[in-house]
Design a protein around this motif. Structure first.
Motif, mmCIF file in Angstrom:
data_model
loop_
_atom_site.group_PDB
_atom_site.id
_atom_site.type_symbol
_atom_site.label_atom_id
_atom_site.label_comp_id
_atom_site.label_asym_id
_atom_site.label_seq_id
_atom_site.Cartn_x
_atom_site.Cartn_y
_atom_site.Cartn_z
ATOM 1 N N ARG A 102 0.822 -1.220 0.000
ATOM 2 C CA ARG A 102 0.000 0.000 0.000
ATOM 3 C C ARG A 102 0.849 1.260 0.000
ATOM 4 N NH1 ARG A 102 -5.019 -0.840 3.262
ATOM 5 N NH2 ARG A 102 -4.974 -2.430 1.635
ATOM 6 N N ASN A 146 0.051 -12.150 9.294
ATOM 7 C CA ASN A 146 0.273 -12.861 10.556
ATOM 8 C C ASN A 146 1.768 -13.110 10.796
ATOM 9 O OD1 ASN A 146 0.345 -14.686 12.653
ATOM 10 N ND2 ASN A 146 -1.336 -15.951 11.848
ATOM 11 N N VAL B 6 -0.865 -10.781 16.705
ATOM 12 C CA VAL B 6 -2.100 -10.715 15.932
ATOM 13 C C VAL B 6 -3.210 -10.289 16.903
ATOM 14 C CG1 VAL B 6 -3.841 -12.093 14.739
ATOM 15 C CG2 VAL B 6 -1.418 -12.455 14.258
ATOM 16 N N MET B 36 -3.417 -14.143 7.249
ATOM 17 C CA MET B 36 -3.907 -12.835 7.647
ATOM 18 C C MET B 36 -4.544 -12.852 9.041
ATOM 19 S SD MET B 36 -2.866 -10.844 5.353
ATOM 20 C CE MET B 36 -1.864 -11.311 3.912
ATOM 21 N N GLY B 37 -4.186 -13.839 9.822
ATOM 22 C CA GLY B 37 -4.561 -13.843 11.236
ATOM 23 C C GLY B 37 -5.985 -14.280 11.548
ATOM 24 N N PRO B 101 -13.547 -3.876 -0.689
ATOM 25 C CA PRO B 101 -12.973 -4.326 0.584
ATOM 26 C C PRO B 101 -12.348 -3.164 1.357
ATOM 27 C CG PRO B 101 -12.412 -5.880 -1.150
ATOM 28 C CD PRO B 101 -13.098 -4.717 -1.821
ATOM 29 N N ARG B 102 -11.690 -2.265 0.644
ATOM 30 C CA ARG B 102 -11.023 -1.156 1.344
ATOM 31 C C ARG B 102 -12.020 -0.223 2.005
ATOM 32 N NH1 ARG B 102 -6.027 0.607 -1.591
ATOM 33 N NH2 ARG B 102 -5.873 -1.632 -1.200
ATOM 34 N N TYR B 163 -6.515 -9.950 3.492
ATOM 35 C CA TYR B 163 -5.358 -9.028 3.452
ATOM 36 C C TYR B 163 -5.833 -7.608 3.755
ATOM 37 C CZ TYR B 163 -2.462 -5.526 1.072
ATOM 38 O OH TYR B 163 -1.757 -4.392 0.765
ATOM 39 N N GLU B 164 -6.934 -7.236 3.097
ATOM 40 C CA GLU B 164 -7.459 -5.892 3.275
ATOM 41 C C GLU B 164 -7.823 -5.660 4.744
ATOM 42 O OE1 GLU B 164 -7.570 -3.567 0.645
ATOM 43 O OE2 GLU B 164 -7.883 -2.283 2.383
ATOM 44 N N PHE B 166 -6.639 -7.272 7.376
ATOM 45 C CA PHE B 166 -5.427 -7.264 8.201
ATOM 46 C C PHE B 166 -4.708 -5.920 8.102
ATOM 47 C CE2 PHE B 166 -1.132 -8.054 9.557
ATOM 48 C CZ PHE B 166 -1.314 -8.865 10.660
ATOM 49 N N SER B 167 -4.727 -5.340 6.900
ATOM 50 C CA SER B 167 -3.994 -4.086 6.699
ATOM 51 C C SER B 167 -4.607 -2.943 7.514
ATOM 52 C CB SER B 167 -3.955 -3.715 5.223
ATOM 53 O OG SER B 167 -5.208 -3.214 4.794
ATOM 54 N N HIS B 168 -5.818 -3.141 8.041
ATOM 55 C CA HIS B 168 -6.442 -2.110 8.865
ATOM 56 C C HIS B 168 -6.299 -2.387 10.366
ATOM 57 C CE1 HIS B 168 -8.528 0.162 5.614
ATOM 58 N NE2 HIS B 168 -8.312 -0.965 4.984
ATOM 59 N N VAL B 171 -1.200 -3.609 12.547
ATOM 60 C CA VAL B 171 0.002 -4.426 12.737
ATOM 61 C C VAL B 171 0.923 -4.130 11.554
ATOM 62 C CG1 VAL B 171 0.926 -6.765 12.851
ATOM 63 C CG2 VAL B 171 -1.264 -6.237 13.941
#
Lengths: 257, 257
Positions: A102, A146, B6, B36-37, B101-102, B163-164, B166-168, B171
């Motif tokens: 990103r 993760n 996580v 992605m946890g 998703p974003r 992924y999207e 997790f990116s928020h 972490v």
């Protein structure tokens, strides 16, 4: 609304797979690229290529495989490139800047738009990128995930990185949205007034705080973002309730007698 | 820097696969989730489950499969859920809000953090989600991509969506960054002064505009974001050049005679 076009400058962004072992991954990577509008695939010393397995997994993206460039070294794949991103999830003792997809995407998109050649470099499935390969790149990119299970498959990494790039092209999904005209404040207010009359008419308010109730209802409708068509349905419903309440309509079990 | 944790609230986000046909996709989806946890997988009427193929493709995420909840209907999978997102790439004549998703991720993360149960609902590989399944959800989510080839594989869609999310979570990947102390402005300036003296000493400036040259060099170093260690290397280099230039050091071919 018409389908948007894939921007032409995406052709300036290539995916480079360094020494891929599994033909299936080459096919899946091609499919992932094409779903995000990328078409230029470079393969550095692929173990097996072309192959039936890659074609099967590429599904409708066989054209990406057919136009793939097979080269003997990463240097060759990068010769005309100005920015090469090494996708890596290992800690590297290098001072090359490390960032997330990103963070990197806007720069890559801007450069590709200006006509520069950009490369996304992915390593071998088992060994990743060698230190020499990483040193040929001028960016390190790590997909966040993760920390205790970072086992992103090769094609999955291609998918995430290309998704991230595509999301910065400005091509949106509005053409998929159902059309529906949002109601104006006045229309919502008019409908709420109608509801208020209706609740009054059927004796619902008795001992209840009508103002507080209407505040809650108004908040609900405002939160939902009511459409014009929904206003029509609701007002039709209230009208019918009032008709039943004031006896201007026979009760349902007597209709048609 | 230590590896981050996580966040625990990710357990409030479940992935629901509605009527998946291919066991391999169940395994790949489990792997994608875990990277992605996410850990909570619901399977609605899977054609084959459990299976060896799913286990193989799950790789290190077999625990996600072992703890998966198999249910007979989507209603069951969503009974305790407050927000259910239908992942779809088709145009739907529904007024359920459609977003990317974003756009959706921050709300989903906030709700999960507050203890609400959130579901990401993915349809069958061939048929996608049925209209009835979509109507059970209160959000439509579409991954933006090539409008002319929107052929995101099931597990790939799971990967992108998770992924999207997790990116928020906040972490970051900083724990993977190599340590290196950035040089201060004064240190860069000092090094540039040293370079200036050196260029002067070896007669490089003759007929050249020294100020313009130094401006270019200063811009280059500032752009690169020089590290302290690099300043030391450069100053060592300049020192040596000056020694050679003023004859205080014998030329290399006479050293050690």
């Amino acid at each position: 609304m018409n389908k948007p076009q894939v921007p032409d400058f995406l052709k300036n962004i290539r995916v480079v797979l360094a020494r891929p072992s599994h033909p299936g991954n080459i096919g899946s990577a091609a499919r992932a690229m094409k779903t995000m509008g990328l078409t230029r695939l470079y393969l550095v010393e692929p173990k097996v290529f072309p192959s039936e397995e890659a074609n099967v997994l590429a599904s409708g993206a066989v054209d990406v495989l057919e136009h793939a460039t097979v080269v003997g070294s990463l240097t060759e794949a990068l010769s005309d490139v100005t920015v090469a991103c090494a996708l890596t999830s290992r800690r590297r003792e290098l001072t090359t800047p490390l960032s997330t997809p990103r963070e990197t995407a806007p720069e890559l998109i801007a450069r590709a738009r200006d006509g520069e050649q950009v490369a996304l470099v992915f390593g071998n499935e088992t060994f990743g990128l060698s230190i020499e390969e990483v040193e040929m790149c001028n960016r390190l990119v790590t997909v966040p995930g993760n920390p205790d299970y970072f086992s992103l498959n090769l094609a999955m990494a291609v998918q995430v990185m290309t998704y991230e790039l595509f999301s910065h092209t400005g091509v949106d999904v509005n053409y998929l949205k159902a059309e529906g005209e949002a109601a104006s404040m006045a229309e919502v207010e008019g409908m709420c007034g109608h509801l208020d009359n209706t609740l009054e008419a059927i004796g619902y308010y008795e001992r209840r705080n009508s103002e507080r109730l209407m505040r809650r209802m108004r908040a609900l409708f405002n939160r939902a973002g009511v459409l014009r068509e929904e206003i029509d349905i609701l007002r039709g419903f209230f009208k019918q309730v009032q008709r039943v309440a004031d006896g201007s309509l026979p009760p349902r079990d007597k209709q048609g007698e």
